[in-house]
Write a protein that holds these residues in place. Structure first.
Motif, PDB file in Angstrom:
ATOM      1  N   ILE A  32      -9.647  -5.463   5.364  1.00  0.00           N
ATOM      2  CA  ILE A  32     -11.454  -5.101   4.937  1.00  0.00           C
ATOM      3  C   ILE A  32     -11.475  -4.148   5.350  1.00  0.00           C
ATOM      4  O   ILE A  32     -12.993  -3.415   4.425  1.00  0.00           O
ATOM      5  N   ILE A  33     -11.157  -3.025   5.789  1.00  0.00           N
ATOM      6  CA  ILE A  33     -11.356  -1.855   6.177  1.00  0.00           C
ATOM      7  C   ILE A  33     -11.296  -1.147   5.111  1.00  0.00           C
ATOM      8  O   ILE A  33     -11.427   0.234   4.472  1.00  0.00           O
ATOM      9  N   GLY A  34      -9.858  -1.689   4.316  1.00  0.00           N
ATOM     10  CA  GLY A  34      -9.359  -0.601   3.485  1.00  0.00           C
ATOM     11  C   GLY A  34     -10.291  -0.685   2.402  1.00  0.00           C
ATOM     12  O   GLY A  34      -9.914   0.105   1.371  1.00  0.00           O
ATOM     13  N   LEU A  35     -11.088  -1.857   1.884  1.00  0.00           N
ATOM     14  CA  LEU A  35     -12.188  -1.811   1.063  1.00  0.00           C
ATOM     15  C   LEU A  35     -13.455   0.095   1.146  1.00  0.00           C
ATOM     16  O   LEU A  35     -13.967   0.340   0.219  1.00  0.00           O
ATOM     17  N   VAL A  95       3.782   2.636   8.023  1.00  0.00           N
ATOM     18  CA  VAL A  95       2.571   2.391   8.226  1.00  0.00           C
ATOM     19  C   VAL A  95       2.547   3.835   6.617  1.00  0.00           C
ATOM     20  O   VAL A  95       1.075   3.730   6.334  1.00  0.00           O
ATOM     21  N   GLY A  96       3.217   4.888   7.016  1.00  0.00           N
ATOM     22  CA  GLY A  96       3.215   5.575   6.196  1.00  0.00           C
ATOM     23  C   GLY A  96       2.723   5.402   4.002  1.00  0.00           C
ATOM     24  O   GLY A  96       1.458   5.991   3.704  1.00  0.00           O
ATOM     25  N   LEU A  97       3.343   4.300   4.312  1.00  0.00           N
ATOM     26  CA  LEU A  97       3.632   3.523   2.697  1.00  0.00           C
ATOM     27  C   LEU A  97       2.131   2.678   2.086  1.00  0.00           C
ATOM     28  O   LEU A  97       1.668   2.908   1.511  1.00  0.00           O
ATOM     29  N   ASP A  98       1.928   1.723   3.569  1.00  0.00           N
ATOM     30  CA  ASP A  98       0.475   0.856   3.616  1.00  0.00           C
ATOM     31  C   ASP A  98      -0.490   1.967   3.100  1.00  0.00           C
ATOM     32  O   ASP A  98      -1.328   1.486   2.307  1.00  0.00           O
ATOM     33  N   ILE A 117      -0.125   3.516  -0.568  1.00  0.00           N
ATOM     34  CA  ILE A 117      -0.772   1.892  -1.367  1.00  0.00           C
ATOM     35  C   ILE A 117      -2.547   1.879  -1.578  1.00  0.00           C
ATOM     36  O   ILE A 117      -2.658   2.407  -2.572  1.00  0.00           O
ATOM     37  N   GLY A 118      -2.833   1.910  -0.018  1.00  0.00           N
ATOM     38  CA  GLY A 118      -4.086   1.052   0.066  1.00  0.00           C
ATOM     39  C   GLY A 118      -5.287   2.780  -0.565  1.00  0.00           C
ATOM     40  O   GLY A 118      -5.994   2.513  -0.580  1.00  0.00           O
ATOM     41  N   ALA A 119      -4.330   4.071  -0.814  1.00  0.00           N
ATOM     42  CA  ALA A 119      -5.423   4.967  -1.154  1.00  0.00           C
ATOM     43  C   ALA A 119      -5.149   5.091  -2.864  1.00  0.00           C
ATOM     44  O   ALA A 119      -5.883   5.542  -3.379  1.00  0.00           O
ATOM     45  N   ILE A 120      -4.658   4.291  -3.509  1.00  0.00           N
ATOM     46  CA  ILE A 120      -4.370   4.075  -4.415  1.00  0.00           C
ATOM     47  C   ILE A 120      -5.914   2.918  -5.241  1.00  0.00           C
ATOM     48  O   ILE A 120      -6.032   2.113  -4.837  1.00  0.00           O
ATOM     49  N   PRO A 121      -7.123   3.329  -5.618  1.00  0.00           N
ATOM     50  CA  PRO A 121      -8.122   2.120  -6.153  1.00  0.00           C
ATOM     51  C   PRO A 121      -7.592   1.537  -7.243  1.00  0.00           C
ATOM     52  O   PRO A 121      -6.382   1.105  -7.967  1.00  0.00           O
ATOM     53  N   PHE A 122      -7.954   0.533  -6.193  1.00  0.00           N
ATOM     54  CA  PHE A 122      -7.486  -0.595  -7.029  1.00  0.00           C
ATOM     55  C   PHE A 122      -6.415  -1.290  -7.114  1.00  0.00           C
ATOM     56  O   PHE A 122      -5.998  -2.459  -6.114  1.00  0.00           O
ATOM     57  N   VAL A 123      -5.070  -1.156  -6.611  1.00  0.00           N
ATOM     58  CA  VAL A 123      -3.778  -1.057  -6.322  1.00  0.00           C
ATOM     59  C   VAL A 123      -3.370  -1.530  -5.203  1.00  0.00           C
ATOM     60  O   VAL A 123      -3.448  -1.951  -4.496  1.00  0.00           O
ATOM     61  N   GLY A 124      -4.335  -0.261  -3.720  1.00  0.00           N
ATOM     62  CA  GLY A 124      -4.353  -0.072  -3.093  1.00  0.00           C
ATOM     63  C   GLY A 124      -4.562  -2.051  -2.387  1.00  0.00           C
ATOM     64  O   GLY A 124      -4.582  -2.671  -1.469  1.00  0.00           O
ATOM     65  N   LEU A 125      -5.855  -3.398  -3.271  1.00  0.00           N
ATOM     66  CA  LEU A 125      -6.685  -3.692  -2.414  1.00  0.00           C
ATOM     67  C   LEU A 125      -5.108  -4.587  -2.689  1.00  0.00           C
ATOM     68  O   LEU A 125      -4.810  -5.290  -1.810  1.00  0.00           O
ATOM     69  N   PHE A 169       1.670  -5.996   1.016  1.00  0.00           N
ATOM     70  CA  PHE A 169       2.700  -5.141   1.733  1.00  0.00           C
ATOM     71  C   PHE A 169       1.737  -5.089   3.368  1.00  0.00           C
ATOM     72  O   PHE A 169       1.046  -4.316   3.692  1.00  0.00           O
ATOM     73  N   ARG A 170       2.338  -5.924   4.824  1.00  0.00           N
ATOM     74  CA  ARG A 170       1.425  -6.037   5.567  1.00  0.00           C
ATOM     75  C   ARG A 170       2.483  -4.931   6.543  1.00  0.00           C
ATOM     76  O   ARG A 170       3.798  -5.645   7.089  1.00  0.00           O
ATOM     77  N   SER A 171       2.244  -3.958   6.477  1.00  0.00           N
ATOM     78  CA  SER A 171       2.886  -3.015   7.654  1.00  0.00           C
ATOM     79  C   SER A 171       3.272  -3.265   8.919  1.00  0.00           C
ATOM     80  O   SER A 171       4.562  -3.472   9.200  1.00  0.00           O
TER      81      SER A 171
END
Length: 139
Positions: free
Chosen positions: A53-56, A93-96, A99-107, A113-115
């Motif tokens: 949710i906060i990744g949004l 945590v770093g990989l998550d 990945i989360g920083a990439i727009p749309f792909v991060g969602l 990938f549940r770190s």
């Protein structure tokens, strides 16, 4: 008013503050559940947590998610886990975060990938081996 505050405290789940294996296990399991499996998306039966949710929220959401994920690493450090285990957890945590920083792909990445779940598995394995009294039989 004082009665309702006391009643609310009685109804709230206990959050163990000890440094023993059982207390650490309860804390890391509670944090993992909050971050990865707080509720289920209607119609999908897919568990979602605060991390997704906060990744949004662009940039800040991923940073906050990483900080919350680092809590599990901090607990692992306090348990005296090996540097290899800590490195694996930091990598998760770093990989998550990346990945989360990439727009749309991060969602999508937050669902796939549940770190925090991966890190919980590492902590549980350590606790089962070094603190066997903290084991919980799940049904």
């Amino acid at each position: 008013m004082a009665g309702s505050a006391q009643e609310a405290r009685r109804m709230a789940p206990e959050f163990p503050l000890g440094r023993d294996g059982a207390s650490v296990r309860q804390r890391v399991e509670a944090v993992e559940k909050l971050l990865e499996r707080s509720f289920t998306l209607p119609g999908t039966n897919q568990p979602v947590g605060l991390d997704a949710i906060i990744g949004l929220v662009p940039v800040a959401g991923d940073a906050v998610g990483a900080l919350m994920g680092l809590y599990l690493v901090w607990e692992a450090r306090n348990l005296g886990m090996s540097k290899w285990q800590m490195t694996r957890m930091l990598g998760n945590v770093g990989l998550d975060t990346v990945i989360g920083a990439i727009p749309f792909v991060g969602l999508v990445g937050d669902f796939l990938f549940r770190s925090n779940s991966r890190n919980l598995k590492i902590v549980r394995k350590h606790l089962d081996k070094h603190h066997p009294g903290s084991r919980v039989i799940e049904g």
